[in-house]
Motif scaffolding. Sequence first.
Motif, PDB file in Angstrom:
ATOM      1  N   TRP A 297      36.667  46.074  37.753  1.00  0.00           N
ATOM      2  CA  TRP A 297      36.949  44.561  37.880  1.00  0.00           C
ATOM      3  C   TRP A 297      35.865  43.829  37.580  1.00  0.00           C
ATOM      4  O   TRP A 297      36.193  42.653  36.884  1.00  0.00           O
ATOM      5  CB  TRP A 297      37.431  44.478  39.363  1.00  0.00           C
ATOM      6  CG  TRP A 297      38.518  45.212  39.931  1.00  0.00           C
ATOM      7  CD1 TRP A 297      38.822  46.311  40.365  1.00  0.00           C
ATOM      8  CD2 TRP A 297      40.018  44.661  39.772  1.00  0.00           C
ATOM      9  NE1 TRP A 297      39.869  46.821  40.633  1.00  0.00           N
ATOM     10  CE2 TRP A 297      40.681  45.773  40.084  1.00  0.00           C
ATOM     11  CE3 TRP A 297      40.449  43.490  39.207  1.00  0.00           C
ATOM     12  CZ2 TRP A 297      42.264  45.698  40.371  1.00  0.00           C
ATOM     13  CZ3 TRP A 297      41.843  43.437  39.238  1.00  0.00           C
ATOM     14  CH2 TRP A 297      42.659  44.332  39.742  1.00  0.00           C
ATOM     15  N   LEU A 298      34.522  44.399  38.078  1.00  0.00           N
ATOM     16  CA  LEU A 298      33.385  43.760  37.297  1.00  0.00           C
ATOM     17  C   LEU A 298      33.479  43.511  36.050  1.00  0.00           C
ATOM     18  O   LEU A 298      33.139  42.426  35.298  1.00  0.00           O
ATOM     19  CB  LEU A 298      32.301  44.212  38.012  1.00  0.00           C
ATOM     20  CG  LEU A 298      31.927  44.240  39.419  1.00  0.00           C
ATOM     21  CD1 LEU A 298      30.903  45.139  39.827  1.00  0.00           C
ATOM     22  CD2 LEU A 298      31.903  42.956  39.988  1.00  0.00           C
ATOM     23  N   GLY A 299      33.808  44.472  35.075  1.00  0.00           N
ATOM     24  CA  GLY A 299      33.620  44.414  33.770  1.00  0.00           C
ATOM     25  C   GLY A 299      34.866  43.558  33.265  1.00  0.00           C
ATOM     26  O   GLY A 299      34.518  42.681  32.285  1.00  0.00           O
ATOM     27  N   LEU A 300      35.916  43.613  33.907  1.00  0.00           N
ATOM     28  CA  LEU A 300      37.112  42.795  33.409  1.00  0.00           C
ATOM     29  C   LEU A 300      36.763  41.400  33.790  1.00  0.00           C
ATOM     30  O   LEU A 300      36.631  40.451  32.647  1.00  0.00           O
ATOM     31  CB  LEU A 300      38.238  43.064  34.129  1.00  0.00           C
ATOM     32  CG  LEU A 300      39.644  42.411  33.703  1.00  0.00           C
ATOM     33  CD1 LEU A 300      40.075  42.735  32.527  1.00  0.00           C
ATOM     34  CD2 LEU A 300      40.776  42.763  34.628  1.00  0.00           C
ATOM     35  N   ALA A 301      35.951  41.031  34.743  1.00  0.00           N
ATOM     36  CA  ALA A 301      35.408  39.443  34.610  1.00  0.00           C
ATOM     37  C   ALA A 301      34.399  39.210  33.964  1.00  0.00           C
ATOM     38  O   ALA A 301      34.482  37.980  33.625  1.00  0.00           O
ATOM     39  CB  ALA A 301      35.296  39.226  36.513  1.00  0.00           C
ATOM     40  N   ALA A 302      33.333  39.959  33.704  1.00  0.00           N
ATOM     41  CA  ALA A 302      32.192  39.637  32.954  1.00  0.00           C
ATOM     42  C   ALA A 302      32.709  39.508  31.480  1.00  0.00           C
ATOM     43  O   ALA A 302      31.856  38.616  30.746  1.00  0.00           O
ATOM     44  CB  ALA A 302      31.364  40.691  33.153  1.00  0.00           C
ATOM     45  N   LEU A 303      33.560  40.360  31.046  1.00  0.00           N
ATOM     46  CA  LEU A 303      33.848  40.261  29.649  1.00  0.00           C
ATOM     47  C   LEU A 303      35.227  39.270  29.250  1.00  0.00           C
ATOM     48  O   LEU A 303      35.720  39.211  28.147  1.00  0.00           O
ATOM     49  CB  LEU A 303      34.349  41.744  28.844  1.00  0.00           C
ATOM     50  CG  LEU A 303      32.818  42.557  29.130  1.00  0.00           C
ATOM     51  CD1 LEU A 303      33.308  43.993  28.688  1.00  0.00           C
ATOM     52  CD2 LEU A 303      31.844  42.144  28.048  1.00  0.00           C
ATOM     53  N   LYS A 304      35.750  38.770  30.154  1.00  0.00           N
ATOM     54  CA  LYS A 304      37.052  38.100  29.849  1.00  0.00           C
ATOM     55  C   LYS A 304      36.772  36.964  28.888  1.00  0.00           C
ATOM     56  O   LYS A 304      37.823  36.423  28.465  1.00  0.00           O
ATOM     57  CB  LYS A 304      37.444  37.629  31.263  1.00  0.00           C
ATOM     58  CG  LYS A 304      38.851  36.862  31.376  1.00  0.00           C
ATOM     59  CD  LYS A 304      40.089  37.953  31.223  1.00  0.00           C
ATOM     60  CE  LYS A 304      41.365  37.270  31.480  1.00  0.00           C
ATOM     61  NZ  LYS A 304      42.254  38.181  31.167  1.00  0.00           N
ATOM     62  N   LYS A 305      35.859  36.160  29.347  1.00  0.00           N
ATOM     63  CA  LYS A 305      35.314  35.027  28.398  1.00  0.00           C
ATOM     64  C   LYS A 305      35.448  35.398  26.968  1.00  0.00           C
ATOM     65  O   LYS A 305      35.619  34.380  26.077  1.00  0.00           O
ATOM     66  CB  LYS A 305      34.079  34.235  28.818  1.00  0.00           C
ATOM     67  CG  LYS A 305      32.843  35.449  28.807  1.00  0.00           C
ATOM     68  CD  LYS A 305      31.561  34.586  29.236  1.00  0.00           C
ATOM     69  CE  LYS A 305      30.300  35.286  29.407  1.00  0.00           C
ATOM     70  NZ  LYS A 305      30.444  36.471  30.382  1.00  0.00           N
ATOM     71  N   LYS A 306      34.908  36.594  26.766  1.00  0.00           N
ATOM     72  CA  LYS A 306      34.996  37.035  25.257  1.00  0.00           C
ATOM     73  C   LYS A 306      36.360  37.238  24.533  1.00  0.00           C
ATOM     74  O   LYS A 306      36.499  37.225  23.613  1.00  0.00           O
ATOM     75  CB  LYS A 306      34.353  38.375  25.327  1.00  0.00           C
ATOM     76  CG  LYS A 306      32.802  38.378  25.514  1.00  0.00           C
ATOM     77  CD  LYS A 306      32.052  37.629  24.752  1.00  0.00           C
ATOM     78  CE  LYS A 306      30.434  37.955  24.928  1.00  0.00           C
ATOM     79  NZ  LYS A 306      29.538  37.072  23.935  1.00  0.00           N
ATOM     80  N   ASP A 307      37.479  37.148  25.368  1.00  0.00           N
ATOM     81  CA  ASP A 307      38.656  37.563  25.014  1.00  0.00           C
ATOM     82  C   ASP A 307      39.343  36.084  24.177  1.00  0.00           C
ATOM     83  O   ASP A 307      40.388  36.104  23.514  1.00  0.00           O
ATOM     84  CB  ASP A 307      39.580  37.663  26.311  1.00  0.00           C
ATOM     85  CG  ASP A 307      39.331  39.216  26.920  1.00  0.00           C
ATOM     86  OD1 ASP A 307      38.654  39.839  25.965  1.00  0.00           O
ATOM     87  OD2 ASP A 307      39.889  39.526  27.615  1.00  0.00           O
TER      88      ASP A 307
END
Length: 512
Positions: A297-307
């Motif tokens: 979940w931390l990874g999903l939140a941290a990298l979401k802006k790159k999507d």
Amino acid sequence: MAPRGPGEDASTWAAVAALLAAAGFVCYGGPNLLDLGFYHDDWNTLSHIHFAPDSLPLRMAALARADASQLFRPFDIILWPTLYRLFGLDPVPWQAFLLCVNVGIGLATAKLLLRFKVPVSLALLGGIIILSYPSKDADLFWPLNVINPLSLLFYLVGHLAFLSHVESGNKRPLIACVAALLLSLTTYDQTAFLPLCWLITPGLFEKGFSPRAKQGVSLCAAVIAVFLCYKLFVVPHCLGVPYSKAVVLSPWQILKTYLAGLNAQFGPRLILAVLAGAWRAATASPFIFTLGMALPWLGLAALKKKDSVQESAPADALALLGVAVFVVAYLPIALSDYVPTPLNHQNRINLAPALGIVLAALGCAAGKVPAGRGPAVLAAVASIFLAASAGFSRIWAESYRLQCGVVALVQRRLPAWPEDKLLLVLLPDRYVADKAPVFDAYWDVTGAIRLATGDTRRRAAVVSPRMRFEPDRIVEAGHPDISYADAVLLDVGKGTLSPADFSGLAGLPPPR
């Protein structure tokens, strides 16, 4: 050189690598990594290497002489003595190396997903899921079984180089692809037919089959044909080494393999084991459990802006590739007498098919900008898998602790064990939680005892349901008969050493 796609800039890639390294730390139970050891075939192979003259070439030659079947996978003859030279008989660096290889698979899988235009946040989740997929935990914790994950890592490196060639037309990536493929095949050959799937490129549904892809796959098919010729004809007929694996050409065997494979990857026994593993981690190491549950979940939140920079159609080609990888990865197993299993140490053969599952799942989930429940479902799956793997690590650590206890008992009873007699080892349990072997054959217990005592004359065998106790001998298919007069019995549960006899053994309940 192929241009970098979204999510492949240095800072993003460093974040993905760091998160996958943290996921690997969780999979191995955090500090529980220090309690993991050697298992099953490791002991026999290490004994061949350890007692050879202290020279890398001579250790390689000794391994090839002692176990000529290694000639079918010749890179292993180089790999294991080299790792022994680096690490010796300390299992911790072996486990650390295995951890690095498995994290490498996660990284390579994430990079492959990016090549198929999967958003970086989902690519990270794909890397975590293949790292922690619970149907192949033997590939996480069995040190000399590093050949399975290392072969898949070489395969993934080859696939990435192949895609670079298809995208750029540069010949150098194609040369790297062929080199990686040869390393993969000569390390462990379950990947033998997987390059045929490389016809499925990211642009398949927009542009059709790429001429470069068809040419590259033809070259790889030629490499595979040469390897199969070496394995099936040169080694048995020119080097005189019998091919020890059965080749089964039966529609029923093929059907049985794929049904067993589906059960191994998705079945109820695996689901129950995952829940039990997660619970084991939660009760034994709450911090590692919490970290595993939170990390995706931390990874999903941290990298979401790159999507947001991702502009692609849903990855239909990736879903097709995943299905093809699943089917083709089980094909060598379907042509043998192996059967996929979800729990015990033989679940190592589920690794390459699990890659297909991950690719197909991410292909179905990927879109322009992931929305809805897809990312959340993938993150939840990744969390549960990480927690389960941390729990599984404790099972393998318990197996190693029990093995050390058996060896310590043997050393205490050594003066009463005549050198010319075989030691029959009766264990309370041959496996921990039906998963990690304690000892299960003559070669693993013999290798462990020889390494502990330094005496290569010692012989041992494990009492198992495969044995039939007759009035004058013990019979086990594929092994020489054992006369009671030539054996002594070590009852590990009682700690006693006594003469072996029919009345005592025939009345024993079958070992679990």
